[in-house]
Design an enzyme around this catalytic site. Structure first.
Site, PDB file in Angstrom:
ATOM      1  N   THR A 214       0.854  -1.193   0.000  1.00  0.00           N
ATOM      2  CA  THR A 214       0.000   0.000   0.000  1.00  0.00           C
ATOM      3  C   THR A 214       0.885   1.236   0.000  1.00  0.00           C
ATOM      4  OG1 THR A 214      -1.805  -1.075   1.168  1.00  0.00           O
ATOM      5  CG2 THR A 214      -1.601   1.290   1.502  1.00  0.00           C
ATOM      6  N   GLY A 244     -10.822  -2.134   2.859  1.00  0.00           N
ATOM      7  CA  GLY A 244      -9.953  -2.023   4.031  1.00  0.00           C
ATOM      8  C   GLY A 244      -9.980  -0.640   4.653  1.00  0.00           C
TER       9      GLY A 244
HETATM   10  N1  ASP Z   1      -4.259  -1.573   4.814  1.00  0.00           N
HETATM   11  C1  ASP Z   1      -4.462  -2.214   3.553  1.00  0.00           C
HETATM   12  C2  ASP Z   1      -5.777  -2.957   3.593  1.00  0.00           C
HETATM   13  O1  ASP Z   1      -6.057  -3.606   4.597  1.00  0.00           O
HETATM   14  C3  ASP Z   1      -3.384  -3.173   3.181  1.00  0.00           C
HETATM   15  C4  ASP Z   1      -1.981  -2.691   3.412  1.00  0.00           C
HETATM   16  O2  ASP Z   1      -1.772  -1.610   3.903  1.00  0.00           O
HETATM   17  O3  ASP Z   1      -1.048  -3.422   3.068  1.00  0.00           O
HETATM   18  O4  ASP Z   1      -6.481  -2.944   2.627  1.00  0.00           O
END
Ligand code: ASP
Length: 347
Positions: A214, A244
């Site tokens: 991300t 998310g």
């Molecule tokens: N926070 C992101 C999600 O849960 C994933 C990530 O940050 O790697 O969609």
């Protein structure tokens, strides 16, 4: 003569009132935006995801590629801020660069859902007036962060999802692409690996494939305004239009000029339930904690204690930066006049 005296008396009173007004306005500005002014320092901090990054599993070439991409992303934001541009432009353009790179789990490099599609989430927030825009579950917006900005600037809403968000973005001249644009072999292979192992236990490297990459950015411009943004493809193999924390204001993204800007990365479900980005800002607001103290409390204590993996980037209104994470690594970096740091692992 009497009229003359009355006139200068009134003039004197007006001048005194004016002096007090200007003084108290300046004090208010200083309190809310301590670094305001065209020569004020600027700063930018970014992340490219946190996760189980194993130092010895990464090749030198991979490390070089990530460091190069993080530096190039910082260069984009820094140029805008140094030229007196806004933190909104700096954050959007820096994130666009990272979305266009296949290295990160956002835009071009977005992970695949269980159904073999890409569903992306993004958000952006302005710290001066707490305006925000977000999109969730979109599959055709080339740069989801620009879709989020369009919601912020051209609608009365904060969040739009799915086809509705795509239709709105198209009407605002945000570029749409065919969904095949988001295909990358690496992410496709990750999905196949994870699906094949669904019934068995996932290894650490599968976990790595599943949830890192991300991207996020927080910038402070010369006017003292903070903007934070986050963009993601979510988690590999996600189902049922799962969304998310990244597009949720207060969870994955938050900005308030009084305290700080925050962009998070990690296991989204925890970040939503613990309202992590807002929590970090609140710790600063209510206790006077620094960015480092607030980040440490929330990421390295509160979340770590409950097994919630991830990290955050935090930037306050004086340009102080913190980049806490409770995983083995987080792609991250910051830049301010005369200072540049880019890192993946602890040291
Ligand atoms: N926070 C992101 C999600 O849960 C994933 C990530 O940050 O790697 O969609």
């Amino acid at each position: 003569m009497i009229r003359m005296q009355q006139y200068s008396g009134t003039l004197l009173a007006v001048c005194i009132v004016l002096m007090f007004t200007i003084q108290s306005c300046t004090q208010m500005d200083k309190k809310d935006n301590p670094v305001k002014g065209s020569n004020a320092p600027y700063a930018m901090v970014i992340h490219g995801g946190a996760g189980t990054l194993l130092k010895d599993k990464m090749t030198e070439q991979q490390k070089t590629d990530y460091i190069k991409a993080l530096n190039a992303a910082l260069d984009i934001g820094e140029r805008i801020l140094a030229d007196g541009g806004t933190s909104l432009d700096a954050v959007e353009n820096t994130i666009r660069y990272m979305e266009d790179s296949p290295l990160f789990n956002a835009g071009k490099g977005a992970v695949f859902t269980n159904a073999g599609t890409n569903e992306m989430d993004a958000s952006i927030m302005i710290g001066s007036d707490l305006q925000a825009g977000a999109i969730g579950g979109v599959g055709r917006i080339k740069n989801p962060i620009s879709g989020a900005r369009a919601v912020l600037e051209h609608s009365e809403h904060v969040m739009m999802v799915g086809i509705g968000a795509e239709t709105f973005a198209e009407r605002q001249n945000v570029t749409l692409v065919d969904s095949s644009y988001f295909f990358t072999q690496r992410r496709w292979d990750s999905l196949q690996r994870i699906k094949n192992k669904e019934t068995t236990e996932l290894s650490e490297s599968d976990d790595l494939d599943k949830k890192h990459g991300t991207v996020g950015a927080v910038a402070l411009d010369k006017e003292g305004n903070i903007v934070a943004g986050t963009s993601t493809g979510g988690m590999t193999n996600k189902r049922y239009n799962r969304i998310g924390d990244s597009p949720i204001i207060g969870a994955g993204t938050y900005a308030n000029n009084k305290t700080c800007g925050v962009s998070c990365t990690g296991h989204g479900e925890f970040f939503i339930r613990y309202a992590v980005a807002h929590d970090i800002s609140s710790v600063m607001e209510y206790t006077g904690a620094s960015v480092v103290e607030a980040g440490d409390l929330v990421i390295n204590n509160k979340l770590k204690d409950i097994g919630a993996t991830g990290g955050a980037i935090i930037l306050d209104n004086k340009g102080n930066v913190a980049m806490p994470f409770n995983t083995s690594g987080m792609y991250r970096g910051y830049t301010k006049p005369g200072e540049r740091v880019v890192k993946i692992f602890e040291d």
